[in-house]
Design an enzyme around this catalytic site. Structure first.
Site, PDB file in Angstrom:
ATOM      1  N   THR A 153      24.945  32.180  28.985  1.00 45.28           N
ATOM      2  CA  THR A 153      25.013  32.392  30.424  1.00 45.28           C
ATOM      3  C   THR A 153      25.834  33.615  30.809  1.00 45.28           C
ATOM      4  OG1 THR A 153      24.794  30.019  30.758  1.00 45.28           O
ATOM      5  CG2 THR A 153      25.659  31.288  32.597  1.00 45.28           C
TER       6      THR A 153
ATOM      7  N   THR B 141      27.949  28.311  25.953  1.00 45.70           N
ATOM      8  CA  THR B 141      29.057  27.365  25.840  1.00 45.70           C
ATOM      9  C   THR B 141      28.698  26.099  25.061  1.00 45.70           C
ATOM     10  OG1 THR B 141      28.482  26.371  27.985  1.00 45.70           O
ATOM     11  CG2 THR B 141      30.104  28.151  27.991  1.00 45.70           C
ATOM     12  N   ASP B 142      27.401  25.797  24.945  1.00 47.44           N
ATOM     13  CA  ASP B 142      27.020  24.521  24.327  1.00 47.44           C
ATOM     14  C   ASP B 142      27.562  24.360  22.904  1.00 47.44           C
ATOM     15  OD1 ASP B 142      25.556  23.797  26.568  1.00 47.44           O
ATOM     16  OD2 ASP B 142      23.918  22.972  25.373  1.00 47.44           O
TER      17      ASP B 142
ATOM     18  N   LYS C 152      34.228  21.391  24.093  1.00 44.10           N
ATOM     19  CA  LYS C 152      33.662  21.390  25.445  1.00 44.10           C
ATOM     20  C   LYS C 152      33.646  19.943  25.913  1.00 44.10           C
ATOM     21  CE  LYS C 152      29.630  22.794  28.148  1.00 44.10           C
ATOM     22  NZ  LYS C 152      28.358  23.561  28.167  1.00 44.10           N
TER      23      LYS C 152
END
Lengths: 420, 420
Positions: free
Chosen positions: B93, B169-170, B246
């Site tokens: 992203t 970020t995953d 996360k």
């Protein structure tokens, strides 16, 4: 007087006869009455007379089930002023206790052991005891959830004003979730356990058990988990059974409500219970049980480099919970295989390994492809809870997709639950 | 002047020639020099003259790799007073940006896109850009970790004073852990990303990118993750790459150091970096790379009712990470099968789904049976990190059991790490 003695207890308003249990201390007696009730007696408030010495052999392993047919001599079965709490044991650290005769840690746990280990329970309630299982909680299995639900149901039907379930901490959250889906309850059902065994100075068993009994007497008719709420011995937290997670391997305050504050707290000193959020009130619903489960439900956690063959194991299964990354993703190469599973009849539900926050597969391509393949989103339902729920929904819900997208027992926080 | 114009920039101490990039604002110009460097120019501190209009076609997809052979007219390649930071893009992203000509979200991400999207990066460093991958991070795979490590190694060898890796970020935590095991680094390697894309008003891309560049200029020569540290736009947190997780699907401060405070923070307003714990200092070690991985390592999360057939998939695999319950348990019925796997050569390592706290299989029978079967305990190593570490250790360590029980890159917190 000694454990095993038959005694008469005279209190201001009533008289009991029964057998002194080994948990008795200088301050408290625990007297076993007939019919499965144990009564706590504050020595300051009662006169106690020994009727006969050592009449009752207490071997540390006997059950004190309500059906037990002891030599009945007393007609007084319980203190009518106190509520009746059913203590159900499934095993685990809280029920472990050092045998009072041999000094060895007993392998046989029952509710009576808890009263022995926790004399402070005396005087708080009339207790009914029941052993559903005596296992390490890592060995808990769906059929035992069903037995447990049946037992709780029977206890409430028999008049228990609240139920405390003693359970090993490893899988407590799964069992609590199972009961939350299986039962509609007009009284509190409170899971508790212990992170440190009773023989350790830092044991949490007394405070957790006492707080759980207080919670079981409360107005909150939900399936709760009651465990230490801080590293001190000040408060226990009350967690909704479908939102709680053991988040630390060893700390006493290992259990946390994910994504919200706990539902409430029990102040250990004042015994005051405070609720911080809305909850289902005592008596708001009738007692109901739907214990059926579809056992063919698996949970798979996706990690980079995962062998796609894990999906082959799921072939033919009724359901699959995926712990995806982020908003609910897996490697896009897995999507066609997931679609095949769905086409073959497996219900596939997406959750997130993040634990907090909702899955949302409408944001990125991977998510949209998963939705197109027929994957159902579980909102912010915790993965473990989602597994239990899917087992239940596949056996009981007419519309499984709708069930998984709706809060049935507070498991889906960010949408409204029935009583909020 | 307009993007694509060739300009001369006169600052107090030096003169540049280059092409104006589209990220330029009234306050800042970003000028693309030869050899892969982009320089930020504060308009208040420089005189700018257009040499030729629209000499350079910027199509939003061109790479700005250091090897690129543009028409070289300038001899000045970078501001010697500024450190050189390598921006490595893998997709995700943060690197997404709305195309400045068409308005469409570009599918092609490279480091130059980041400079366009984040004009605030100008003036903080000389930038080298490099695209290693352009993937959604759920598609990240071990071979790309290796390419990424090689690229970072090359950038540092070529003189980068710090590296910023832009990553979805995953799976950022897995990639950061991989690089932490593969590389010994004398400079910071800072992963950053974005939870909200640049076209959203709440996007975190600017603050995260700016803070990551500041962290890459810092004294901390570790693999870090730099993401929002709160729900406000005040600080970014710096997490050790092997301890970060996360923990929220959508919040900007989703990333958390598990079991400790973050290593440090970057104050967005003052640009001040504070470290709260010891870390490896810049230059304390020589650059080294060991990128080999054993890919045959699986991760299995145990839940009640788990199909034992999942263990069959692991048969013949080099390694297995189990996410057990509590202190590190599984159903005792699984232990004989686990022992068979170990006897057949699979390295089996125990972690806990609790996430916080150490596994300790010496307390209960189930744990002792697992240890007897040959299971290795990973202390408080996070399950995902343990998977990456086992892949690395099986390929690089002479004694895998010792490696898994020792902190190699800060992943095992409660024992000493080399620099603490």
């Amino acid at each position: 007087m000694n454990p095993g003695d038959r005694v008469r207890v005279d209190r201001e308003d009533r008289t009991y006869e029964g057998v002194v249990l080994p948990s008795s201390t200088d301050d408290h007696l625990v007297v076993k009455l007939e019919g499965g009730y144990n009564v706590g007696v504050d020595r300051d408030e009662a006169a106690v007379e020994v009727l006969a010495e050592d009449v009752y052999e207490i071997d540390g392993t006997d059950s004190m089930g309500a059906d037990e047919d002891d030599e009945a001599t007393s007609e007084i079965e319980f203190d009518e002023e106190l509520p009746t709490i059913s203590l159900i044991s499934t095993g685990g650290t809280i029920a472990s206790t050092v045998d009072y005769r041999t000094g060895a840690v007993t392998a046989q746990f029952d509710a009576e052991d808890v009263l022995r280990a926790v004399p402070d329970l005396a005087g708080r309630a009339n207790y009914r005891g029941r052993v559903v299982a005596n296992i390490l909680s890592e060995n808990m299995e769906p059929p035992i959830w069903q037995e447990l639900a049946e037992a709780v149901h029977e206890e409430i039907e028999a008049g228990a004003d609240g139920v405390v379930v003693m359970h090993g901490t490893d899988t407590m959250q799964y069992s609590a979730a199972a009961l939350a889906f299986m039962l509609e309850t007009p009284v509190p059902i409170v899971f508790t356990g212990s992170q440190r065994s009773a023989d350790r100075p830092s044991s949490d068993n007394v405070m957790n058990a006492v707080s759980a009994v207080e919670a079981a007497k409360s107005d909150c008719a939900e399936v709760l988990v009651c465990m230490h709420g801080s590293e001190s011995d000040d408060v226990c937290a009350l967690h909704r059974g479908t939102r709680v997670r053991k988040n630390h391997t060893s700390r006493r305050d290992a259990f946390e409500t994910v994504g919200a504050e706990p539902l409430g707290t029990v102040d250990y000193e004042t015994e005051e219970i405070e609720f911080h959020r809305d909850y289902q009130q005592r008596g708001a619903t009738d007692l109901e049980i739907e214990p059926e489960l579809e056992e063919g439900v698996e949970l798979l956690k996706f990690t980079p480099g995962m062998d796609p063959q894990f999906l082959d194991v799921v072939e033919g299964s009724a359901g699959l919970i995926i712990e995806g990354t982020g908003l609910g993703h897996v490697h896009t190469d897995l999507i066609p295989r997931i679609e095949e599973l769905i086409d073959d009849g497996t219900t596939v539900v997406m959750t997130s390994q993040c634990l907090e926050g909702r899955v949302c597969d409408r944001v990125y391509d991977t998510g949209r492809d998963l939705l197109d393949a027929g994957v159902i989103e579980a909102g912010d339902t915790l993965p473990g809870t989602a597994k239990v729920k899917l087992m239940w929904a596949l056996a009981n819900s007419e519309n499984v997709e709708e069930a998984m997208s709706t809060s049935l027992a507070g498991e889906l926080q960010e949408r409204s639950v029935p009583w909020e």
